[in-house]
Write an enzyme that holds these catalytic residues in place. Structure first.
Site, PDB file in Angstrom:
ATOM      1  N   TYR A   1     -53.587  18.984-108.290  1.00 37.71           N
ATOM      2  CA  TYR A   1     -53.285  17.752-108.746  1.00 37.71           C
ATOM      3  C   TYR A   1     -54.517  16.875-108.519  1.00 37.71           C
ATOM      4  O   TYR A   1     -55.009  16.028-109.173  1.00 37.71           O
ATOM      5  CB  TYR A   1     -52.039  17.121-108.359  1.00 37.71           C
ATOM      6  CG  TYR A   1     -51.865  15.586-108.399  1.00 37.71           C
ATOM      7  CD1 TYR A   1     -51.563  15.256-109.874  1.00 37.71           C
ATOM      8  CD2 TYR A   1     -51.938  14.634-107.428  1.00 37.71           C
ATOM      9  CE1 TYR A   1     -51.572  13.806-109.955  1.00 37.71           C
ATOM     10  CE2 TYR A   1     -51.802  13.353-107.625  1.00 37.71           C
ATOM     11  CZ  TYR A   1     -51.792  12.959-108.858  1.00 37.71           C
ATOM     12  OH  TYR A   1     -51.634  11.640-109.275  1.00 37.71           O
TER      13      TYR A   1
ATOM     14  N   SER B   1     -56.226   8.726-108.109  1.00 40.01           N
ATOM     15  CA  SER B   1     -55.177   8.676-107.058  1.00 40.01           C
ATOM     16  C   SER B   1     -55.687   8.920-105.674  1.00 40.01           C
ATOM     17  O   SER B   1     -56.883   9.443-105.611  1.00 40.01           O
ATOM     18  CB  SER B   1     -54.475  10.145-107.474  1.00 40.01           C
ATOM     19  OG  SER B   1     -53.583  10.392-106.276  1.00 40.01           O
TER      20      SER B   1
END
Length: 324
Positions: free
Chosen positions: A154, A129
């Site tokens: 995250y 990501s």
């Protein structure tokens, strides 16, 4: 040959599986169909995949490592496209263990499966990501930039996935590629993302929440510009033990307020805006330097937000009306 796609009922997983099946590949899709967002959307994506003769679905929790091993031993995939994860930055503030389970234990299960496949596995491609870069003012973000200060749990789990992958590649000769996705959007997208939340609120006559008073930029990447190179990357069997990480994004950041204006035009509506401060774990901007992916795979995103967002808007109207 068989490709194992984890997160096959998810947004990117669904589109990637469709493209692989259209290219004649056999796909085994894995997903736990959790309720992070409406499972009906996941079921609808899955129903479309199940129209293909070459597709088979397995409902499975990646953190159940014994079940993952059994599936891999049975199917003996030639390649693995690992896209399953617990997504979302804000959700991690109240549900941290969901990220440890899916993104750490789940990723480890896939690495162990890859190790057991040995030389029979030609390539493991997994989703990282853009969030690994954290908050930074220097742009664009390059793979050589430091990524040791993630702004959210995250992001930290995604960076941990990269480090675990590098370790397994070095130890066991696994050929693996990580892809740092930048704000992917489009039809069949994710209901937790800003463009979907804004569209839903506007069509329902509710105001939209604009964080950091709109002072944000995102490198929006249309789903087709993600899926197009995935097949080529998967098919490119790297040297044993090689671990590479690439940015994959639009390389053309858009101001949040400009995105809202584009969506207003696509929907033919004007949004009532509630201006709010920055949310914990969020970042001000993202901007992908994709020179490395361009050099190795000829990648270049081609879809502008002005073209891609109206396609999402058209699809979303149909989805709300039950005709998608």
């Amino acid at each position: 040959m068989t490709i194992l796609v984890t997160g096959a009922a998810g947004f990117i997983g669904y589109h990637a599986s469709e493209a692989l099946l259209a290219a004649g590949e056999r796909v085994v899709g894995l997903d736990n169909l959790n309720a992070y967002y409406d499972p009906a959307l996941k079921q609808a994506r899955l129903a479309r995949l199940e129209r293909h003769e070459g597709f088979r679905f397995e409902r499975l929790d990646l953190a159940d490592d014994a079940a993952v091993m059994a599936l891999v031993e049975r199917e003996q995939p030639d390649r693995i496209l690992h896209l399953a994860a617990q997504a979302g930055v804000r959700y991690s503030l109240e549900n941290p263990f969901a990220y440890a389970r899916s993104n750490l234990l789940g990723h480890l299960a896939i690495l162990e499966a890859a190790r057991r496949l040995g030389d029979d596995l030609s390539h493991l491609v997994y989703a990282s990501s853009s969030s690994v870069y954290g908050e930074r003012s220097a742009v664009p973000f390059a793979e050589t930039d430091a990524s040791e200060t993630p702004a959210s749990l995250y992001a930290a789990t995604k960076r941990a996935d990269e480090l675990m992958s590098a370790s397994y590649c070095s130890l066991y000769g696994i050929p693996a590629t990580g892809l740092r996705f930048f704000t992917v959007y489009g039809p069949w997208g994710r209901p937790d993302m800003a463009y979907w939340l804004f569209a839903d609120a506007m069509l329902s006559g509710r105001p939209i929440k604009v964080f950091n008073n709109g002072d944000m930029e995102r490198d929006f990447t249309y789903i087709d510009d993600i899926v197009e190179p995935l097949g080529r990357i998967l098919a490119d069997a790297p040297a044993r033990g090689r671990h590479a990480v690439y940015n994959i994004g639009g390389s053309s950041p858009v101001r949040l307020m400009d995105m809202i204006e584009t969506l207003e035009g696509a929907l033919g509506l004007t949004a009532e805006k509630i201006m709010l401060p920055m949310q914990p774990g969020d970042v001000t901007r993202t901007f992908a330097d994709t020179a490395k992916l361009e050099a190795d795979y000829g990648y270049k995103a081609t879809t502008r937000l002005e073209d891609g967002l109206p396609r999402f808007a058209d699809w979303y109207r149909n989805w709300r009306e039950g005709t998608a």
